[in-house]
Design a protein around this motif. Structure first.
Motif, PDB file in Angstrom:
ATOM      1  N   TRP A 161     -12.103   4.380  10.668  1.00  0.00           N
ATOM      2  CA  TRP A 161     -12.454   3.096  10.073  1.00  0.00           C
ATOM      3  C   TRP A 161     -11.695   1.933  10.722  1.00  0.00           C
ATOM      4  O   TRP A 161     -12.123   0.774  10.622  1.00  0.00           O
ATOM      5  CB  TRP A 161     -12.182   3.108   8.572  1.00  0.00           C
ATOM      6  CG  TRP A 161     -10.741   3.314   8.206  1.00  0.00           C
ATOM      7  CD1 TRP A 161     -10.119   4.504   7.998  1.00  0.00           C
ATOM      8  CD2 TRP A 161      -9.751   2.292   8.025  1.00  0.00           C
ATOM      9  NE1 TRP A 161      -8.786   4.306   7.706  1.00  0.00           N
ATOM     10  CE2 TRP A 161      -8.540   2.951   7.715  1.00  0.00           C
ATOM     11  CE3 TRP A 161      -9.761   0.913   8.096  1.00  0.00           C
ATOM     12  CZ2 TRP A 161      -7.361   2.266   7.458  1.00  0.00           C
ATOM     13  CZ3 TRP A 161      -8.581   0.214   7.856  1.00  0.00           C
ATOM     14  CH2 TRP A 161      -7.397   0.881   7.537  1.00  0.00           C
ATOM     15  N   LEU A 166      -4.910  -6.417   4.832  1.00  0.00           N
ATOM     16  CA  LEU A 166      -5.868  -5.477   4.258  1.00  0.00           C
ATOM     17  C   LEU A 166      -5.894  -4.160   5.026  1.00  0.00           C
ATOM     18  O   LEU A 166      -6.027  -3.088   4.435  1.00  0.00           O
ATOM     19  CB  LEU A 166      -7.258  -6.103   4.250  1.00  0.00           C
ATOM     20  CG  LEU A 166      -7.423  -7.378   3.410  1.00  0.00           C
ATOM     21  CD1 LEU A 166      -8.814  -7.957   3.602  1.00  0.00           C
ATOM     22  CD2 LEU A 166      -7.137  -7.095   1.948  1.00  0.00           C
ATOM     23  N   VAL A 167      -5.761  -4.253   6.347  1.00  0.00           N
ATOM     24  CA  VAL A 167      -5.778  -3.044   7.176  1.00  0.00           C
ATOM     25  C   VAL A 167      -4.561  -2.179   6.883  1.00  0.00           C
ATOM     26  O   VAL A 167      -4.674  -0.952   6.669  1.00  0.00           O
ATOM     27  CB  VAL A 167      -5.828  -3.420   8.667  1.00  0.00           C
ATOM     28  CG1 VAL A 167      -5.758  -2.165   9.542  1.00  0.00           C
ATOM     29  CG2 VAL A 167      -7.091  -4.210   8.983  1.00  0.00           C
ATOM     30  N   ARG A 186      -4.845  -0.650   3.405  1.00  0.00           N
ATOM     31  CA  ARG A 186      -5.802   0.455   3.378  1.00  0.00           C
ATOM     32  C   ARG A 186      -5.216   1.709   4.016  1.00  0.00           C
ATOM     33  O   ARG A 186      -5.430   2.826   3.523  1.00  0.00           O
ATOM     34  CB  ARG A 186      -7.084   0.033   4.114  1.00  0.00           C
ATOM     35  CG  ARG A 186      -8.106   1.144   4.324  1.00  0.00           C
ATOM     36  CD  ARG A 186      -8.729   1.579   3.017  1.00  0.00           C
ATOM     37  NE  ARG A 186      -9.692   2.652   3.223  1.00  0.00           N
ATOM     38  CZ  ARG A 186      -9.382   3.936   3.356  1.00  0.00           C
ATOM     39  NH1 ARG A 186      -8.109   4.323   3.283  1.00  0.00           N
ATOM     40  NH2 ARG A 186     -10.318   4.845   3.538  1.00  0.00           N
ATOM     41  N   GLU A 196      -7.969   7.816  12.100  1.00  0.00           N
ATOM     42  CA  GLU A 196      -8.496   6.883  11.095  1.00  0.00           C
ATOM     43  C   GLU A 196      -9.654   6.093  11.722  1.00  0.00           C
ATOM     44  O   GLU A 196      -9.479   4.955  12.148  1.00  0.00           O
ATOM     45  CB  GLU A 196      -7.394   5.925  10.619  1.00  0.00           C
ATOM     46  CG  GLU A 196      -6.198   6.580   9.963  1.00  0.00           C
ATOM     47  CD  GLU A 196      -6.485   6.992   8.524  1.00  0.00           C
ATOM     48  OE1 GLU A 196      -7.598   6.705   8.033  1.00  0.00           O
ATOM     49  OE2 GLU A 196      -5.602   7.591   7.890  1.00  0.00           O
ATOM     50  N   SER A 240      -6.588  -0.603  -1.552  1.00  0.00           N
ATOM     51  CA  SER A 240      -7.992  -0.989  -1.456  1.00  0.00           C
ATOM     52  C   SER A 240      -8.104  -2.497  -1.287  1.00  0.00           C
ATOM     53  O   SER A 240      -7.164  -3.244  -1.545  1.00  0.00           O
ATOM     54  CB  SER A 240      -8.763  -0.558  -2.711  1.00  0.00           C
ATOM     55  OG  SER A 240      -8.286  -1.279  -3.848  1.00  0.00           O
ATOM     56  N   VAL A 241      -9.286  -2.931  -0.870  1.00  0.00           N
ATOM     57  CA  VAL A 241      -9.546  -4.357  -0.716  1.00  0.00           C
ATOM     58  C   VAL A 241      -9.397  -5.065  -2.054  1.00  0.00           C
ATOM     59  O   VAL A 241      -8.914  -6.200  -2.118  1.00  0.00           O
ATOM     60  CB  VAL A 241     -10.955  -4.588  -0.130  1.00  0.00           C
ATOM     61  CG1 VAL A 241     -11.296  -6.080  -0.116  1.00  0.00           C
ATOM     62  CG2 VAL A 241     -11.035  -4.009   1.277  1.00  0.00           C
ATOM     63  N   GLY A 253       0.799  -1.222   0.000  1.00  0.00           N
ATOM     64  CA  GLY A 253       0.000   0.000   0.000  1.00  0.00           C
ATOM     65  C   GLY A 253       0.830   1.269   0.000  1.00  0.00           C
ATOM     66  O   GLY A 253       0.349   2.328  -0.415  1.00  0.00           O
TER      67      GLY A 253
END
Length: 247
Positions: free
Chosen positions: A97, A139-140, A143, A95, A148-149, A31
């Motif tokens: 999310w 994934l975390v 992101r 963050e 993205s996923v 990422g």
């Protein structure tokens, strides 16, 4: 910190550390590394340590007649929980999310806590439950770096296939080394993982063919625990290198 005191605070679970590190590192570099990844890494490791000591406290409080056995985990559990709050809450404000990501891990931590309290930490289901949130951290971290996923589901699934396979494989090397049932299940899992990983990317065929070979050939050879661990560290490093080179 002395070696004896360090062993009371830091679990001697080498396989767990690889599982915590590899998906996180893969997600971070896929990422794009940011300074916030350092805070996320700290929160991730502190959360693991806090959960570990809390689970051991619950297990020993239920099973041990010596109250000091459980009590020695209370202080690390409280200390790591406080450190987690100090690290994780500011990151969650920045963050929000991440709170959803943490909530998604709760059911799996609950499963691990249940098995710990029942003194069944070596149960196959318990090991598999621990693998899911660890691989989900890819994934975390992805992101957090702006990915993205859609970009991360394939490397995350590759991690799940590898680390999921280590659960039955390690049992065939240590606690279930005389079990033909575990051996066949481990080989079957690795064969299926090779097919699925190749569908994710042809480049994954090489490491997963190696994982299948070691699951087929090494059980029954009387390897020492340290050697088994060293092999898995090499396999984990190979997975990380392949993920970073492929995705």
């Amino acid at each position: 910190m002395s070696g004896r005191r360090r062993s009371r605070w830091l679990p001697n679970q080498h396989g767990a550390w690889a599982m915590l590190a590899v998906p996180f590192a893969a997600g971070t570099f896929l990422g794009g590394p940011r300074w916030s990844h350092l805070a996320l890494l700290a929160a991730w490791l502190l959360g693991y340590l806090a959960a570990y000591h809390a689970q051991q406290w619950l297990r020993l409080r239920r099973l041990s007649r010596n109250p000091r056995a459980a009590a020695r985990h209370a202080r690390p559990a409280l200390a790591f929980t406080a450190a987690l709050a100090a690290t994780g809450l500011p990151l969650a404000v920045y963050e929000p999310w991440l709170l959803l990501a943490a909530a998604a891990a709760v059911p799996f931590v609950a499963v691990n806590t249940y098995f710990a309290r029942r003194n069944r930490e070596r149960d196959l289901l318990n090991g598999l439950a621990a693998v899911v949130p660890a691989c989900g951290m890819l994934l975390v971290a992805l992101r957090l770096g702006g990915g993205s996923v859609a970009e991360g589901w394939r490397p995350a699934l590759a991690c799940l296939l590898y680390f999921g396979g280590t659960v039955p494989y390690v049992k065939t090397m240590i606690r279930e080394r005389n079990s033909r049932t575990y051996y066949r299940a481990s080989v079957a899992f690795h064969a299926a993982a090779l097919v699925l990983a190749t569908l994710l990317s042809p480049w994954l065929a090489l490491p997963f063919a190696l994982y299948l070979t070691r699951a087929t050939v090494l059980p029954g050879r009387g390897l020492k625990v340290g050697v088994v661990g060293a092999v898995e560290l090499v396999c984990s490093a190979l997975l990380l290198a392949t993920l970073l080179g492929t995705f």
